[in-house]
Design an enzyme around this catalytic site. Structure first.
Site, PDB file in Angstrom:
ATOM      1  NE  ARG A 178      -1.954  -0.724   3.733  1.00 52.00           N
ATOM      2  CZ  ARG A 178      -3.720  -0.755   3.586  1.00 52.00           C
ATOM      3  NH1 ARG A 178      -3.653   0.414   2.639  1.00 52.00           N
ATOM      4  NH2 ARG A 178      -4.370  -1.988   3.473  1.00 52.00           N
ATOM      5  CB  ALA A 207       8.100  -0.544  -3.086  1.00 53.49           C
ATOM      6  CG  HIS A 208       6.048   2.696  -0.274  1.00 55.02           C
ATOM      7  ND1 HIS A 208       6.150   4.523  -0.223  1.00 55.02           N
ATOM      8  CD2 HIS A 208       7.275   2.317  -0.250  1.00 55.02           C
ATOM      9  CE1 HIS A 208       7.743   4.268   0.195  1.00 55.02           C
ATOM     10  NE2 HIS A 208       8.309   3.008   0.027  1.00 55.02           N
ATOM     11  CG  ASN A 209       3.229   6.527  -2.378  1.00 56.37           C
ATOM     12  OD1 ASN A 209       3.618   5.853  -1.320  1.00 56.37           O
ATOM     13  ND2 ASN A 209       2.717   6.982  -2.961  1.00 56.37           N
ATOM     14  CB  SER A 223       8.064   6.389  -5.333  1.00 57.55           C
ATOM     15  OG  SER A 223       7.649   7.175  -4.284  1.00 57.55           O
TER      16      SER A 223
END
Length: 330
Positions: free
Chosen positions: A222, A243-245, A263
């Protein structure tokens, strides 16, 4: 067990049938492992040499290959043997595991959840508060779907998968065993006193588009805030980390053991080879390819192929390897 004549198979493929066989075909198999009741596939000239010794009664071949049939075996010429193989595999695909009851009595389903028409929910599943399952969703045994998650029509989720709270899943997706969707992103910072680590709350969610397939034991974390996004039609292999974003465009491919740090942005149609790793805050533009085992530390232009560690233009990297090999021989 299903079986087909060579004519019935060619009716599906609509290729050019050369030669004939009266043998009923009971399944596809590799050239060197095939028996007389099998059909096989030849998509490259390097495999032609194995046809003479193969026991297969028929072969599907690319139409640019020249192979002579014999009196008892048949060839079907098609434009793309790999795509034809997919159609044949579909013909012989065995049925999915059977549900004796649509919703198993051991499943725990919160009273506020919404279950669409034709859903099947296996033993020991958990469906949390305010979850919405579209029509035809299948949850195999031991799947957990936590609060406020939305899952679109005809999505199939295999055993051991956990979908955390507030995630949004599209329609016609397939999640294989032990997929993790929406676990906390990996966010820590040194504490003010320098004696420990402070966990950064991850309050976003995961949004997954339509027709996405995710392999066993893969993870989509998330977002810290906003959403981690996997676009329509993406295909993700086993043991992949997102991974996140991170944001993936449409129809991207990630092979096994590859990973996106936080990201990362992928354009449409990006291909990530096995065991490749992508540094955080990197953008890989549409149509680019990252070779297996590569480490990407900077942005990659659209349509470019990169290779190596650190990754660079594939042609330059191959030239370097040639030079290094020559130096090693001196």
């Amino acid at each position: 067990m299903a079986s087909y004549t060579i004519q019935e198979i060619n009716d599906v493929l609509k290729g050019e049938l050369i030669g004939n066989t009266t043998q009923k075909i009971e399944g596809p198999e590799q050239l060197q492992s095939a028996e007389c009741n099998h059909i096989t596939f030849i998509g490259s000239s390097k495999y032609i040499k194995h046809w003479a010794d193969s026991k297969a009664c028929a072969a599907i071949i690319n139409d640019n290959l020249i192979i002579e049939p014999d009196n008892t075996r048949a060839l079907i010429k098609v434009k793309n043997a790999d795509l034809a193989m997919a159609k044949i595999l579909e013909l012989f695909n065995p049925p999915a595991p059977v549900f004796d009851t649509d919703i198993h009595p051991t499943a725990v389903i919160h009273e506020t959840s919404t279950i669409g028409k034709g859903c099947k929910i296996g033993a020991n599943c958990y469906v949390g508060k305010d979850v919405e399952l579209g029509d035809g969703v299948i949850l195999y045994p031991n799947v957990c779907v936590f609060d406020e998650t939305i899952i679109g029509n005809n999505t199939t989720i295999w055993s051991g998968t956990v979908i955390r709270e507030r995630c949004i899943i599209g329609s016609h997706c397939i999640f294989h065993t032990n997929v993790s969707i929406g676990a906390d992103g990996f966010g820590y910072r040194p504490s003010d006193d320098g004696r420990g680590l402070v966990k950064i709350p991850q309050i976003g969610n995961v949004i997954i588009g339509h027709y996405v397939e995710i392999g066993a034991n893969s993870c989509v974390d998330r977002a810290k805030f906003s959403s981690t996004i996997v676009g329509d039609g993406c295909k993700i292999d086993n043991l992949v980390q997102i991974a996140h974003n991170s944001i993936m465009g449409r129809s991207c491919i990630m092979a096994g053991h590859s990973g996106l740090a936080g990201s990362v942005t992928l354009g449409d149609g990006v291909i990530i080879g096995g065991s490749a790793s992508i540094k955080d805050h990197t953008t890989i533009h549409s149509g680019a390819t990252v070779g297996a085992g590569s480490g990407v530390v900077g942005d990659v232009a659209a349509g470019k192929t990169v290779l190596g560690y650190p990754a660079q233009d594939a042609r330059d990297m191959l030239k370097q390897w040639v030079v290094m090999r020559k130096l090693a021989k001196k």
